[in-house]
Scaffold this active site. Structure first.
Site, PDB file in Angstrom:
ATOM      1  N   CYS A  60      17.781 -33.024  62.463  1.00 49.70           N
ATOM      2  CA  CYS A  60      18.203 -33.858  61.335  1.00 49.70           C
ATOM      3  C   CYS A  60      17.363 -35.134  61.238  1.00 49.70           C
ATOM      4  O   CYS A  60      17.463 -36.007  62.097  1.00 49.70           O
ATOM      5  CB  CYS A  60      19.690 -34.184  61.517  1.00 49.70           C
ATOM      6  SG  CYS A  60      20.318 -35.492  60.463  1.00 49.70           S
TER       7      CYS A  60
ATOM      8  N   CYS B 118      19.391 -38.381  60.919  1.00 51.35           N
ATOM      9  CA  CYS B 118      20.025 -38.742  62.197  1.00 51.35           C
ATOM     10  C   CYS B 118      19.112 -39.656  63.010  1.00 51.35           C
ATOM     11  O   CYS B 118      19.585 -40.554  63.702  1.00 51.35           O
ATOM     12  CB  CYS B 118      20.349 -37.489  63.016  1.00 51.35           C
ATOM     13  SG  CYS B 118      21.594 -36.430  62.247  1.00 51.35           S
TER      14      CYS B 118
END
Length: 108
Positions: free
Chosen positions: A32, A35
Site C-alpha cells: 500500500c 500506508c
C-alpha cells in the site's frame, strides 16, 4: 518512549481489552503506497501520545478476522477505540496534523 505495538488477530482483542487508555488501531499493507505516507504520522502519534493513547499496528493480509470485525474496506485504515466502542474511524491517507486533531477530540 513509543508505545507502537504490532498485533495480530489472535492478540488484538486482548490488547484492546487490557488497555487503560484509548487505542488507535492502524491497519496497513506492505503493498500500500498511501500506508507508507501515513506510517510516519502513526509513529509520531505513538511517540507524542505515549502516555495517553495505545497504538496498535496490524497488517491486513495475514489478519482477516480483525479486518472483518473493524469493517476495514481499504488501507490505510485507522480506528480509535475506547472500551469496546469504535469512537472514530478513517480510511485513506491523512496528515499527521489532521490525525492528531482527531485524536485530541477524544482525549479532552
Amino acid at each position: 518512549m513509543s508505545n507502537l505495538t504490532t498485533t495480530t488477530d489472535s492478540e488484538v482483542t486482548q490488547e484492546i481489552s487490557q488497555a487503560d487508555q484509548p487505542v488507535l488501531l492502524y491497519f496497513w499493507a506492505s503493498w500500500c503506497g498511501p500506508c507508507r505516507l501515513v506510517s510516519p504520522a502513526v509513529e509520531a502519534v505513538a511517540e507524542d501520545y505515549a502516555d495517553r493513547v495505545k497504538v496498535l499496528k496490524m497488517e491486513v493480509d495475514p489478519n482477516p478476522e480483525a479486518v472483518k470485525t473493524y469493517q476495514v474496506e481499504g488501507v490505510p485504515a485507522l480506528r480509535l477505540i475506547q472500551g469496546d466502542q469504535v469512537q472514530w474511524s478513517h480510511e485513506g491517507a491523512i496528515t499527521k496534523d489532521k490525525l492528531k486533531a482527531n485524536i485530541e477530540q477524544f482525549l479532552s
